[in-house]
Design a protein around this motif. Structure first.
Motif, mmCIF file in Angstrom:
data_model
loop_
_atom_site.group_PDB
_atom_site.id
_atom_site.type_symbol
_atom_site.label_atom_id
_atom_site.label_comp_id
_atom_site.label_asym_id
_atom_site.label_seq_id
_atom_site.Cartn_x
_atom_site.Cartn_y
_atom_site.Cartn_z
ATOM 1 N N ARG A 119 0.838 -1.200 0.000
ATOM 2 C CA ARG A 119 0.000 0.000 0.000
ATOM 3 C C ARG A 119 0.873 1.250 0.000
ATOM 4 O O ARG A 119 1.141 1.827 1.052
ATOM 5 C CB ARG A 119 -0.898 0.022 1.231
ATOM 6 N N PRO A 120 1.308 1.686 -1.163
ATOM 7 C CA PRO A 120 2.128 2.900 -1.196
ATOM 8 C C PRO A 120 1.329 4.161 -0.855
ATOM 9 O O PRO A 120 1.877 5.114 -0.311
ATOM 10 C CB PRO A 120 2.641 2.950 -2.633
ATOM 11 N N ASP A 121 0.025 4.140 -1.151
ATOM 12 C CA ASP A 121 -0.813 5.315 -0.875
ATOM 13 C C ASP A 121 -1.273 5.382 0.587
ATOM 14 O O ASP A 121 -1.578 6.450 1.098
ATOM 15 C CB ASP A 121 -2.042 5.306 -1.790
ATOM 16 N N THR A 129 5.549 0.236 3.402
ATOM 17 C CA THR A 129 4.586 0.132 2.305
ATOM 18 C C THR A 129 4.346 -1.319 1.907
ATOM 19 O O THR A 129 3.389 -1.610 1.216
ATOM 20 C CB THR A 129 5.073 0.919 1.072
ATOM 21 N N VAL A 130 5.233 -2.241 2.340
ATOM 22 C CA VAL A 130 5.057 -3.668 2.087
ATOM 23 C C VAL A 130 5.227 -4.414 3.402
ATOM 24 O O VAL A 130 6.186 -4.186 4.134
ATOM 25 C CB VAL A 130 6.101 -4.203 1.067
#
Length: 157
Positions: A119-121, A129-130
């Protein structure tokens, strides 16, 4: 995500025998047998979906939730240092529940279903982000031979 009868019983705060009876009656939606022996039950919004009977009293399921799914994080700065200096013993994996770090190591074995999340956003609370999410028990291994068991725990709401 799928769970077994033991985890479903813990979520519903009933015995595993009662879960098997509900499956036999066809009241747990999506439950199926794999390998001819093991039941797998899908989760809908974190809970098994149990249909009601036409007669009798209303069910008294106690809603429980997992106390912060076990998440496995990758420590990118330590990976970079290990690559640059060669043969450093910095931990590159950490297993967390909520904000508490349960174990650190170099290798992890997850004893059940898990999910890899990118989820980078909307990053994790720590900025990652991971990460990997699991409701299952996991075993963390270190270079020095130490083994740490990360259990799955459930709490009532």
């Amino acid at each position: 995500m799928f769970i077994g009868t033991k985890e479903a019983a813990s979520l519903l705060n009933i015995s595993t025998q009662r879960v098997r009876l509900l499956i036999k009656e066809g009241r747990i939606q999506g439950a199926r047998k794999i390998n001819g022996r093991t039941w797998v039950i899908p989760l809908y919004k974190g809970m098994p979906r149990v249909s009601r009977k036409k007669r009798g009293p209303n069910p008294r399921w106690h809603s429980c939730r997992h106390c912060g799914k076990n998440t496995i994080h990758f420590d990118r700065p330590n990976i970079a240092v290990n690559k640059k200096k060669k043969n450093t013993d910095l931990h590159v994996l950490s297993a967390k529940r909520g904000t508490k770090t349960l174990a650190k190591g170099h290798e992890i074995e997850i004893h059940g279903p898990c999910k890899i999340v990118y989820r980078p956003d909307r990053p994790h609370s720590c900025g990652a982000t991971v990460w990997i999410e699991t409701l299952a028990t996991a075993t963390m291994f270190n270079f020095d031979g130490k083994i740490k068991q990360v259990d799955s725990r459930w709490i009532e709401e």
